[in-house]
Motif scaffolding. Structure first.
Motif, mmCIF file in Angstrom:
data_model
loop_
_atom_site.group_PDB
_atom_site.id
_atom_site.type_symbol
_atom_site.label_atom_id
_atom_site.label_comp_id
_atom_site.label_asym_id
_atom_site.label_seq_id
_atom_site.Cartn_x
_atom_site.Cartn_y
_atom_site.Cartn_z
ATOM 1 N N LEU A 7 -78.516 2.957 -2.607
ATOM 2 C CA LEU A 7 -78.163 1.596 -2.204
ATOM 3 C C LEU A 7 -78.614 0.578 -3.252
ATOM 4 O O LEU A 7 -77.866 -0.343 -3.608
ATOM 5 C CB LEU A 7 -78.791 1.274 -0.851
ATOM 6 C CG LEU A 7 -78.520 -0.135 -0.302
ATOM 7 C CD1 LEU A 7 -77.027 -0.323 -0.067
ATOM 8 C CD2 LEU A 7 -79.299 -0.354 1.001
ATOM 9 N N ALA A 8 -79.835 0.748 -3.755
ATOM 10 C CA ALA A 8 -80.345 -0.160 -4.782
ATOM 11 C C ALA A 8 -79.491 -0.096 -6.050
ATOM 12 O O ALA A 8 -79.133 -1.130 -6.636
ATOM 13 C CB ALA A 8 -81.802 0.175 -5.104
ATOM 14 N N ILE A 46 -76.087 -1.882 -5.583
ATOM 15 C CA ILE A 46 -76.162 -3.350 -5.692
ATOM 16 C C ILE A 46 -76.247 -3.770 -7.159
ATOM 17 O O ILE A 46 -75.559 -4.704 -7.599
ATOM 18 C CB ILE A 46 -77.374 -3.870 -4.901
ATOM 19 C CG1 ILE A 46 -77.171 -3.613 -3.399
ATOM 20 C CG2 ILE A 46 -77.588 -5.355 -5.163
ATOM 21 C CD1 ILE A 46 -78.388 -3.920 -2.550
ATOM 22 N N ILE A 47 -77.081 -3.081 -7.922
ATOM 23 C CA ILE A 47 -77.204 -3.387 -9.347
ATOM 24 C C ILE A 47 -75.873 -3.172 -10.057
ATOM 25 O O ILE A 47 -75.461 -3.976 -10.912
ATOM 26 C CB ILE A 47 -78.301 -2.514 -9.992
ATOM 27 C CG1 ILE A 47 -79.669 -2.883 -9.409
ATOM 28 C CG2 ILE A 47 -78.305 -2.666 -11.504
ATOM 29 C CD1 ILE A 47 -80.791 -1.945 -9.835
ATOM 30 N N LEU A 65 -72.822 -3.397 -8.843
ATOM 31 C CA LEU A 65 -71.860 -4.443 -8.525
ATOM 32 C C LEU A 65 -72.149 -5.726 -9.302
ATOM 33 O O LEU A 65 -71.238 -6.470 -9.645
ATOM 34 C CB LEU A 65 -71.865 -4.721 -7.019
ATOM 35 C CG LEU A 65 -71.329 -3.596 -6.132
ATOM 36 C CD1 LEU A 65 -71.414 -3.983 -4.667
ATOM 37 C CD2 LEU A 65 -69.898 -3.239 -6.502
ATOM 38 N N ILE A 66 -73.414 -5.963 -9.569
ATOM 39 C CA ILE A 66 -73.790 -7.157 -10.333
ATOM 40 C C ILE A 66 -73.411 -7.010 -11.810
ATOM 41 O O ILE A 66 -72.901 -7.940 -12.442
ATOM 42 C CB ILE A 66 -75.295 -7.437 -10.190
ATOM 43 C CG1 ILE A 66 -75.631 -7.782 -8.732
ATOM 44 C CG2 ILE A 66 -75.737 -8.563 -11.120
ATOM 45 C CD1 ILE A 66 -77.120 -7.888 -8.454
ATOM 46 N N PHE A 86 -66.012 -2.339 -5.825
ATOM 47 C CA PHE A 86 -66.420 -2.803 -4.501
ATOM 48 C C PHE A 86 -65.896 -1.881 -3.408
ATOM 49 O O PHE A 86 -66.520 -1.745 -2.350
ATOM 50 C CB PHE A 86 -65.916 -4.234 -4.273
ATOM 51 C CG PHE A 86 -66.633 -5.257 -5.101
ATOM 52 C CD1 PHE A 86 -67.720 -5.945 -4.576
ATOM 53 C CD2 PHE A 86 -66.251 -5.527 -6.401
ATOM 54 C CE1 PHE A 86 -68.398 -6.891 -5.330
ATOM 55 C CE2 PHE A 86 -66.923 -6.453 -7.161
ATOM 56 C CZ PHE A 86 -68.002 -7.136 -6.629
#
Length: 473
Positions: free
Chosen positions: A346-347, A350-351, A353-354, A375
């Motif tokens: 999960l972490a 998120i990274i 997607l950024i 996404f």
């Protein structure tokens, strides 16, 4: 001698901070110093995780350079050919690369060294022999049907088949090393050394004046694969000399094949599932679209490697717990592996997607068309991570057939959705088909593990129950 994290904190940190960090630092000390099998599995997973991080960075850099040198069209040809060759090489082991993980600890525990010598030799010879036949048939088939294949694919595919035996042998050596928890020996050659050598050979070819085409890249990958696999063969053989001395061999091919074949179906369907999207894009779209899609899913390797890292450390431990018949400990360990898989995934998601758009920009401006796909794809990857390496647990529990059925059904769902969506929606259709398949796979695996083993293998499940399994483990 390793320095204790707790003692280091007591010495160099303020007392208040040291006390707050104490429980976490104690876990670190137990991880590295603990002699329990649980700690060993965590160490292997941590090593595998670290290797995957380095591997993802190396793969990203090398693929960016390949894409920049070759251009989108030639890079797309290389991608489709290489993915196909890797799939065929892995499938041609027919499950021996995983069944060896199950049999080696069993034979060592029982002292059946003649059986151990037999499976170590048989697994290697079988992998090389079968893939050599597959390579010959594949090359002849491509040449015979060349008029029905796009001309720019014919020569690269024929040359690419040369690599099949070494890919299969490398996968078998990976499993052989993992059976002894030699994570570095198992993973470093394929995920670190091979991509570095491929980039090095490609760089030498480029500097020598060879055109940066798909054919040049494929030849570079073949050379790197042969060098890496032969080196790994030497290392693994030497390490096993300290485990088992030379002696007689007992060959029980029928028994090994009977166990390997269902595993082959499980891992074959899984391997096809993880690569079917690239193949389906190659079936319906041009090489430049293949290149964009592959670059996008390549970034997902930054998330995927968490799952593969945990799987590398957990498989052997699952097998050992099966033999102890301690259901409570097995159930809790399964839930732990789901947790180890989900939160880091999960972490990383998120990274990703950024940073996804600037990372795709490294491949070339046209590759940023794949950014919106991330996404969609990330949803599937995180959903899959929520149940950890559930298929490994089913395999080690002797539930290969039901696990194979799950993956076969998931693969059918993926292919059907791809056929329906890719011709109409293009790359977004491929991304949706893949993400939906991953969610379907995760739900089905979790339900299967619960119904067959009475284990709630899900990151948000409560502490595993201590009751007996519905079926004997």
């Amino acid at each position: 001698m390793r320095i204790s994290a707790v003692k280091a904190a007591d010495r160099f940190l303020p007392d208040k901070l040291s006390r707050r960090l104490g429980p976490w630092l104690l876990r670190i000390d137990r991880l590295f110093d603990g002699s329990s099998e649980h700690a060993a599995a965590q160490r292997v997973s941590l090593i595998a995780f670290t290797i995957r991080i380095v591997s993802a960075a190396i793969a990203l850099v090398s693929q960016v350079i390949f894409a920049r040198w070759m251009g989108q069209f030639e890079y797309g040809i290389f991608v489709l050919v290489w993915v196909t060759v890797v799939i065929l090489g892995n499938l041609s082991c027919l499950g021996f690369q995983t069944s060896v993980i199950r049999f080696v600890p069993e034979y060592l525990e029982r002292g059946e060294l003649d059986h151990l010598r037999g499976i170590l030799l048989t697994s290697k010879l079988f992998a090389v022999g079968l893939t050599t036949c597959v390579a010959i048939v594949g090359a002849v088939g491509v040449y015979y049907f060349r008029n029905a294949i796009e001309s720019y694919y014919v020569a690269p595919f024929i040359i690419g088949f040369i690599c099949l035996p070494m890919i299969a042998l490398g996968d078998t050596l990976d499993g052989t090393a993992r059976s002894r928890s030699w994570a570095l020996v198992a993973l470093t050659p394929t995920y670190i050394i091979r991509p570095i050598l491929a980039l090095l050979v490609m760089t030498i070819a480029h500097a020598s004046g060879f055109a940066p085409t798909a054919m040049t890249a494929i030849v570079s990958a073949i050379i790197a694969t042969y060098m890496t696999t032969l080196m790994q063969l030497f290392v693994v053989n030497r390490r096993f000399m300290a485990v088992v001395s030379p002696g007689s061999r007992t060959i029980r091919f029928g028994e090994w094949f009977a166990v390997s074949l269902p595993i082959f179906l499980v891992e074959g369907f899984f391997f096809l599932l993880t690569n079917a999207d690239v193949l389906m894009v190659g079936r319906f779209l041009e090489p430049d679209k293949v290149a964009t899609y592959f670059a996008t899913v390549k970034l997902l390797a930054l998330v995927h490697f968490v799952y593969f890292s945990v799987k590398a450390g957990a498989a052997q431990r699952y097998s050992e717990l099966m033999h102890t018949h301690d259901h409570a400990q097995l159930a809790q360990f399964a839930r732990d592996t789901a947790r180890w898989t989900f939160w880091p995934s999960l972490a990383m998601a998120i990274i990703l997607l950024i940073l996804g758009k600037p990372l795709l920009l490294l491949f070339g401006a046209q590759f940023t068309d794949g950014y919106p796909l991330l996404f969609v794809l990330v949803v599937g990857v995180v959903a899959r991570a929520s149940v950890g390496p559930a298929e490994s647990l089913l395999n080690m529990a002797g539930k290969q057939k039901i696990c194979a059925s799950v993956y076969a059904l998931t693969l059918i769902v993926n292919i059907c959705l791809s056929i329906l969506l890719i011709p109409v929606y293009g790359l977004p259709g491929a991304a949706f088909a893949t993400a939906f398949s991953m969610v379907f796979e995760a739900v089905t695996l979790a339900l299967t593990v619960y119904s067959r083993l009475n284990i709630a293998m899900f990151v948000f499940a409560g502490r595993a129950r201590t009751g007996a399994a519905k079926e004997e483990v």
